[in-house]
Design an enzyme around this catalytic site. Structure first.
Site, short mmCIF file in Angstrom:
data_model
loop_
_atom_site.label_atom_id
_atom_site.label_comp_id
_atom_site.label_asym_id
_atom_site.label_seq_id
_atom_site.Cartn_x
_atom_site.Cartn_y
_atom_site.Cartn_z
N ARG A 35 10.66 10.31 14.46
CA ARG A 35 10.42 10.52 15.87
C ARG A 35 11.74 10.80 16.59
O ARG A 35 12.81 10.40 16.15
CB ARG A 35 9.75 9.30 16.49
CG ARG A 35 8.38 9.00 15.89
CD ARG A 35 7.78 7.75 16.48
NE ARG A 35 6.49 7.45 15.90
CZ ARG A 35 5.75 6.40 16.22
NH1 ARG A 35 6.19 5.54 17.12
NH2 ARG A 35 4.58 6.20 15.64
N ALA A 55 11.11 15.29 14.93
CA ALA A 55 10.08 16.16 15.51
C ALA A 55 9.16 15.32 16.37
O ALA A 55 8.92 14.14 16.08
CB ALA A 55 9.29 16.87 14.43
N GLY A 79 1.13 6.87 7.56
CA GLY A 79 0.66 5.50 7.66
C GLY A 79 0.08 5.16 9.00
O GLY A 79 0.16 4.02 9.46
N ARG A 81 -3.06 4.72 11.89
CA ARG A 81 -4.43 4.20 11.85
C ARG A 81 -5.38 5.36 11.55
O ARG A 81 -5.11 6.51 11.91
CB ARG A 81 -4.81 3.57 13.18
CG ARG A 81 -4.12 2.26 13.45
CD ARG A 81 -4.85 1.45 14.49
NE ARG A 81 -3.98 0.49 15.15
CZ ARG A 81 -4.40 -0.50 15.93
NH1 ARG A 81 -5.71 -0.64 16.15
NH2 ARG A 81 -3.55 -1.32 16.49
N ARG A 87 -6.43 13.53 15.08
CA ARG A 87 -6.31 13.84 16.51
C ARG A 87 -5.04 14.64 16.81
O ARG A 87 -5.00 15.39 17.78
CB ARG A 87 -6.32 12.54 17.33
CG ARG A 87 -7.69 11.86 17.34
CD ARG A 87 -7.78 10.79 18.41
NE ARG A 87 -6.92 9.65 18.14
CZ ARG A 87 -7.29 8.60 17.40
NH1 ARG A 87 -8.50 8.57 16.84
NH2 ARG A 87 -6.47 7.59 17.22
N HIS A 122 -1.34 -7.28 9.59
CA HIS A 122 -0.07 -7.33 8.87
C HIS A 122 -0.31 -7.84 7.46
O HIS A 122 -1.42 -8.27 7.11
CB HIS A 122 0.95 -8.19 9.61
CG HIS A 122 1.65 -7.48 10.72
ND1 HIS A 122 2.46 -6.38 10.52
CD2 HIS A 122 1.64 -7.69 12.07
CE1 HIS A 122 2.93 -5.96 11.68
NE2 HIS A 122 2.45 -6.73 12.64
N ASP A 123 0.76 -7.80 6.69
CA ASP A 123 0.73 -8.15 5.27
C ASP A 123 -0.09 -9.42 5.00
O ASP A 123 -0.97 -9.42 4.13
CB ASP A 123 2.18 -8.33 4.80
CG ASP A 123 2.32 -8.79 3.37
OD1 ASP A 123 2.64 -7.96 2.51
OD2 ASP A 123 2.12 -9.99 3.11
N ASN A 125 -2.37 -10.93 6.76
CA ASN A 125 -3.79 -10.79 7.06
C ASN A 125 -4.53 -10.08 5.93
O ASN A 125 -5.64 -10.47 5.54
CB ASN A 125 -4.00 -10.01 8.35
CG ASN A 125 -3.15 -10.52 9.51
OD1 ASN A 125 -2.48 -9.74 10.16
ND2 ASN A 125 -3.16 -11.82 9.75
N ASP A 152 2.45 -5.53 1.43
CA ASP A 152 3.09 -4.27 1.79
C ASP A 152 3.61 -3.52 0.57
O ASP A 152 3.41 -2.30 0.45
CB ASP A 152 4.25 -4.53 2.75
CG ASP A 152 3.78 -4.86 4.15
OD1 ASP A 152 2.60 -4.65 4.45
OD2 ASP A 152 4.60 -5.34 4.96
#
Length: 364
Positions: A35, A55, A79, A81, A87, A122-123, A125, A152
């Protein structure tokens, strides 16, 4: 080993970047699409060996750049959602239209489908829900996760890497790409197969807190006199006999011949707890390390780097003041020195120039 394979990574957090770094460590050409960020922002250790380009994927120019990059790529890693890449106009269908042999790697916690697919997590969970956390810890304590390692990395990044390489092999044979849905719940559940095999053998038979690795005195972690810890894994009878010999307990009627007397495990563990608290970690290492007792000291990363075995294998190294680990596995016994970290956006100009030259050669 992966020379000639090109991966485009849509940079995120955690397992996706680790997977891309792992492939770069093994020789793949990985282009990390990062980003927009402030100039001079430090590069993550997970970017080592990659080429970096910046980009904005929310702009038409940023999306078109990614589509151009994947035209000559073997695989893409993302990675987000589920649904986010679609979209953005960068989903599997759009990318396959540009490159039918592209392997599209998707890294998530819950997977692309299912009731929890859109939930944050997260990991800890993911591995809790998959069953992989259940047996960790002692009966008196809540289950504790090995931060990032089980989920992870183990259940996520490494499964994505295997899936990508399998997809690339298929694409090279058939010319047809595939979508790899790598989720941490899938991978960490698959890792449970060894424990399920132990259940089949009777080694893991009860609920949490009632099994060999949770209650026994011979497969446990102990605190030493200096506050550090050591581990025992004296499971097999010959290793257990050697442990008793080393501890001066070979002829002690409380232990000899009673390894699997579960009713006495609590008493035995209490004795071991007191015994190991009487000496320092280094003293126990001097007595037990390198023997068939199945012993290991619990070390911090800097301590592990200095450990004679780790140092002899050159597993850790330091570059630019940063402690890192070398790529694994080894090939022909040789340790690999990874390529350096790129500056954020360091390769933007060169990659754009290469794309322009490629377009010019195609259109003449």
């Amino acid at each position: 080993m992966l020379s000639g394979i090109r991966i485009v990574e849509i940079c995120g957090i955690g397992p996706g970047p680790f997977c891309a770094m792992h492939l770069a460590d093994l020789g793949a050409d990985v282009i990390a699409v990062e980003r927009e960020a402030a100039a001079g922002a430090p590069s993550s250790l997970l970017n080592r060996g990659k080429r970096s380009i910046v980009a904005d994927l929310k702009t038409p120019e940023g999306r078109e750049l990614v589509l151009k990059l994947i035209e000559d790529a073997d695989a893409l890693i993302e990675g987000m959602r589920p649904g986010v890449m679609e979209r953005l106009g960068l989903g599997p269908a759009e990318c396959a239209a540009r490159n039918p042999r592209l392997v599209y790697g998707r890294m998530t916690g819950w997977g692309q489908t299912g009731p929890l697919a859109q939930a944050a997590g997260h990991d800890n969970n993911y591995i809790a829900t998959s069953g992989a956390l259940y047996y960790n810890g002692t009966p008196a304590e809540p289950p504790q996760s090995a931060i990032t390692l089980i989920g992870d990395i183990g259940g996520g990044a490494l499964y994505l890497a295997v899936g990508l390489l399998a997809g690339i092999l298929k694409a090279r044979e058939t010319g047809q790409g595939t979508v790899v849905d790598a989720s941490i719940v899938d991978g960490s559940a698959h890792m449970m197969q060894l424990i399920l095999a132990s259940r089949q053998k009777g080694l893991v038979t009860g609920p949490r807190g009632e099994n060999m690795h949770e209650r026994s005195h011979f497969f446990a972690t102990y605190r030493c006199a200096d506050g550090h810890f050591i581990t025992l894994g004296s499971l097999e009878p010959q290793f257990y006999a050697l442990l008793l010999e080393k501890l001066g307990l070979r002829d002690d009627p409380r232990f000899a011949g009673k390894q699997w007397d579960r009713a006495r495990w609590g008493e035995m563990q209490a004795h071991f707890t007191e015994l190991f608290a009487s000496r320092t970690r280094d003293e126990w290492s001097a007595l037990l390390e390198g023997t068939d007792v199945c012993f290991g000291p619990v070390l911090s990363p800097p301590e592990a780097a200095a450990h004679p075995h780790m140092a002899a294998r050159d597993i850790y190294f330091e570059r630019d003041g940063l402690l890192q680990t070398r790529p694994a596995p080894r090939f022909d016994g040789q340790a690999v020195t990874p390529r350096p970290l790129p500056q954020r956006g360091e390769h933007t100009g060169a990659i754009l120039a290469a794309l322009d030259a490629q377009a010019a050669s195609v259109w003449g």
